[in-house]
Write an enzyme that holds these catalytic residues in place. Structure first.
Site, PDB file in Angstrom:
ATOM      1  N   TYR A  33       0.732  -1.335   0.129  1.00  0.00           N
ATOM      2  CA  TYR A  33      -0.064   0.068   0.107  1.00  0.00           C
ATOM      3  C   TYR A  33       0.833   1.210  -0.043  1.00  0.00           C
ATOM      4  O   TYR A  33       2.051   1.375   0.161  1.00  0.00           O
ATOM      5  CB  TYR A  33      -0.830   0.242   1.288  1.00  0.00           C
ATOM      6  N   LYS A 144       6.552  -1.681   1.730  1.00  0.00           N
ATOM      7  CA  LYS A 144       5.279  -1.025   2.540  1.00  0.00           C
ATOM      8  C   LYS A 144       4.293  -2.203   2.242  1.00  0.00           C
ATOM      9  O   LYS A 144       3.239  -1.993   1.494  1.00  0.00           O
ATOM     10  CB  LYS A 144       5.201   0.200   1.847  1.00  0.00           C
ATOM     11  N   GLU A 176      13.107   3.171  13.287  1.00  0.00           N
ATOM     12  CA  GLU A 176      12.216   4.189  12.856  1.00  0.00           C
ATOM     13  C   GLU A 176      11.006   4.192  13.888  1.00  0.00           C
ATOM     14  O   GLU A 176      11.083   3.556  15.093  1.00  0.00           O
ATOM     15  CB  GLU A 176      11.422   4.070  11.521  1.00  0.00           C
ATOM     16  N   LEU A 200      11.224   1.448   6.520  1.00  0.00           N
ATOM     17  CA  LEU A 200      10.476   1.985   5.278  1.00  0.00           C
ATOM     18  C   LEU A 200      11.113   3.380   5.108  1.00  0.00           C
ATOM     19  O   LEU A 200      10.892   4.338   5.971  1.00  0.00           O
ATOM     20  CB  LEU A 200       9.108   2.013   5.562  1.00  0.00           C
TER      21      LEU A 200
END
Length: 280
Positions: A33, A144, A176, A200
């Site tokens: 996505y 993702k 992250e 990501l």
């Protein structure tokens, strides 16, 4: 329309769109996505987000029948159907529809989902409080994908703690956040985790790096320790919805807030870029 759902050509209000039970997104999370925002019916950095979803799809050997150019045109046309021009723009590909089998289906065609609803980007200048948690995700964070259960659990931990985000770490090194990137400023240099398989590499992170290059602020891509993060001059959160936000508290302790001028010029630059690209 107030909201819009799209599934393989079918369009309706989000709460009226139905999805086949045999779509592999439903039982394997077998898909990818991306998400961005729209203002004045102009989708921000659309091409970047479309290119990223196709990159993620290729890594999972999902090959959509629509082209990147066609997807850009479709999204631009769909946002015009909404009553409001400030929108959350979400799109995903699943591998296809077939009976549950771990192996890839031989003849299934990828499904395209699109969701639009009114929303705005976050206040760039609002201060954030965060917690930390061990990063228990898999080793394909650069894709993702729809497999977001660890991020769901980390986000719920934020809700329970009454904070804004959760910084993840592996063996003491910051990767992250649950659904955003984190970088630090120290002695005039931006440090951010390299774009490897442990994070990501968000578009917001890339735009922050571009802003640093514009102002001749050095950028170093390397993992930072939790101790380095807590001793940073500024701790910065970026995402599609958070252009460049300041983190002021980590696990209840005050952090950063030592380079306000540098942070402000970056925030102003990135916000102006968003407002300019989405101007009427």
């Amino acid at each position: 329309m107030k909201t819009l759902g799209y599934y393989n050509g079918k369009i309706d209000e989000l709460d009226k769109i139905t999805i086949p039970m045999l779509d592999r997104a439903c039982y394997f999370g077998d898909g990818v996505y991306d998400v961005t925002f729209c203002r004045n019916y102009k989708i921000y950095k659309l091409r970047e987000h479309v290119e990223r979803i196709f990159q993620s799809a290729a890594l999972l050997k999902i090959f959509p029948e629509i082209t990147p150019d066609e997807l850009c045109v479709l999204l631009q046309n769909l946002v015009k159907k909404l009553d409001c021009g400030e929108l959350w723009v979400y799109f995903q590909f699943s591998r296809g529809t077939d009976f549950r089998n771990h192996a890839f289906p031989e003849n299934a065609k990828p499904n395209l989902w699109i969701m639009l609803r009114p929303s705005q980007i976050k206040d760039t200048y609002r201060h954030l409080r965060v917690i930390t948690r061990e990063d228990t995700r898999a080793l394909h964070c650069n894709i993702k994908s729809l497999n977001l259960l660890p991020s769901v659990l980390a986000t719920q931990a934020c809700v329970d703690a009454g904070v804004d985000e959760c910084i993840l770490h592996r063996d003491g090194f910051v990767t992250e956040c649950a659904h955003s990137n984190v970088s630090i400023l120290k002695n005039g240099t931006l440090y951010t985790h390299p774009a490897d398989n442990l994070i990501l590499a968000g578009t917001g992170r890339a735009h922050l790096m571009d802003a640093c290059h514009h102002f001749e602020i050095p950028v170093v891509e390397r993992p930072c320790t939790l101790d380095e993060l807590c001793a940073a001059d500024e701790v910065i959160l970026t995402s599609a919805s958070a252009l460049c936000m300041r983190i002021v508290e980590v696990d209840g302790a005050s952090v950063g807030q030592k380079a306000p001028h540098t942070l402000k010029i970056l925030q102003d630059y990135l916000l102006n870029d968003f407002l300019t690209e989405t101007a009427e």
